[in-house]
Design a protein around this motif. Structure first.
Motif, short mmCIF file in Angstrom:
data_model
loop_
_atom_site.label_atom_id
_atom_site.label_comp_id
_atom_site.label_asym_id
_atom_site.label_seq_id
_atom_site.Cartn_x
_atom_site.Cartn_y
_atom_site.Cartn_z
N LEU A 121 0.82 -1.20 0.00
CA LEU A 121 0.00 0.00 0.00
C LEU A 121 0.86 1.26 0.00
CD1 LEU A 121 -2.76 -1.17 2.48
CD2 LEU A 121 -3.12 -0.53 0.10
N ALA A 122 1.96 1.23 0.76
CA ALA A 122 2.87 2.37 0.78
C ALA A 122 3.52 2.58 -0.58
CB ALA A 122 3.94 2.18 1.85
N THR A 123 3.83 1.49 -1.26
CA THR A 123 4.47 1.57 -2.58
C THR A 123 3.59 2.30 -3.58
OG1 THR A 123 5.70 -0.48 -2.20
CG2 THR A 123 5.42 0.21 -4.49
N ALA A 151 -1.44 -6.71 -6.52
CA ALA A 151 -0.52 -7.44 -7.39
C ALA A 151 0.91 -7.42 -6.87
CB ALA A 151 -0.57 -6.86 -8.80
N LEU A 152 1.23 -6.42 -6.04
CA LEU A 152 2.61 -6.26 -5.57
C LEU A 152 2.92 -6.99 -4.27
CD1 LEU A 152 3.23 -2.44 -6.23
CD2 LEU A 152 4.04 -4.39 -7.59
N VAL A 153 1.91 -7.48 -3.56
CA VAL A 153 2.18 -8.07 -2.24
C VAL A 153 3.09 -9.29 -2.33
CG1 VAL A 153 0.18 -7.23 -0.98
CG2 VAL A 153 -0.03 -9.30 -2.36
N LEU A 180 4.93 3.45 -11.04
CA LEU A 180 5.41 2.40 -11.96
C LEU A 180 6.89 2.61 -12.29
CD1 LEU A 180 2.39 2.11 -14.42
CD2 LEU A 180 2.93 0.67 -12.45
N HIS A 181 7.28 3.85 -12.42
CA HIS A 181 8.67 4.14 -12.76
C HIS A 181 9.62 3.65 -11.68
CE1 HIS A 181 12.31 6.62 -13.41
NE2 HIS A 181 11.97 6.51 -14.68
N ASN A 182 9.18 3.63 -10.43
CA ASN A 182 10.04 3.25 -9.31
C ASN A 182 10.04 1.76 -9.01
OD1 ASN A 182 10.90 5.91 -8.78
ND2 ASN A 182 9.09 6.33 -7.54
#
Length: 234
Positions: A121-123, A151-153, A180-182
């Motif tokens: 969530l922070a991301t 999707a990132l977890v 997305l860039h990071n």
């Protein structure tokens, strides 16, 4: 060898209409590719095939592993998929539960589940106050962020995003592109947003009516105005 190798990938719909035909490319780890084309070009079909979600002919190799019906479940644990419409992906009563769902399903509990959910969530830039909110009461852009966090977890090695900037206001779009860039995952985005493709991706695959028209650097493809016009993008 390439992290993702695709050879002669083809899909057809049940009525015999061509979805994609003989698509081939290789992506190295941490590369980012934009799949561009007008509506009906086959962008979503390609992403679904790469995730093993629809039948296909040809070969897809993920980190050396051939994608088959047998290997698909294991490969899908290493990739994340974000659908075009967030409402197709969100179904839990709170943001926290929705993002954490796949972790619970994988047997992850307690502090690790909480840590990985909060990190995701922070991301995507969602503050703690969102944890208990109902996803369906969020804005379209906030829903999109929840889907990407979901999707990132699992810290996917490959992230597939279908029209990630579609329907976003300018600020939400700008913030999403920054997110997305990071990211460090290998990323494939299907989009008709040429500006986003140029800002996020290194490689561009151009499709027209299911066929591969061009594959090259973003400079080679996105600066060919005649070709883009021919494919209905200008």
């Amino acid at each position: 060898m390439g992290f993702l190798k695709v050879k002669n990938l083809s899909c057809s719909y049940s009525d015999g209409t061509v979805g994609i035909r003989n698509i081939s490319f290789t992506l190295n780890k941490n590369q980012r590719m934009a799949v561009i084309g007008a509506n009906g070009a086959g962008k979503t079909t390609l992403l679904l095939a790469l995730a093993g979600l629809i039948p296909f002919a040809g070969e897809v190799r993920f980190d050396g592993i051939l994608l088959t019906r047998k290997t698909a479940p294991e490969i899908r644990k290493r990739l994340g998929f974000v659908f075009q419409d967030p409402d197709d992906q969100i179904f839990m009563p709170t943001v926290f539960e929705d993002v954490a769902f796949s972790l619970r399903n994988a047997g992850i509990k307690g502090d690790e589940l909480k840590y990985r959910t909060l990190k995701a969530l922070a991301t995507v830039g969602l503050p703690l106050e969102f944890l208990s909110r109902e996803p369906h009461h969020l804005s379209f852009g906030e829903k999109r962020r929840v889907c990407i966090a979901g999707a990132l977890v699992h810290e996917p090695e490959l992230l597939l995003l279908d029209e990630p900037t579609s329907g976003l206001d300018p600020r939400s779009r700008r913030e999403l592109l920054g997110t997305l860039h990071n990211l460090t995952s290998t990323i494939i985005i299907a989009t008709h947003d040429l500006d986003a493709a140029g800002k996020i991706c290194d490689v561009v695959l151009l499709l027209k009516k299911g066929h591969q028209v061009a594959l090259g650097t973003k400079e080679e493809v996105l600066e060919d105005k005649k070709l883009l016009e021919h494919c209905g993008l200008l």
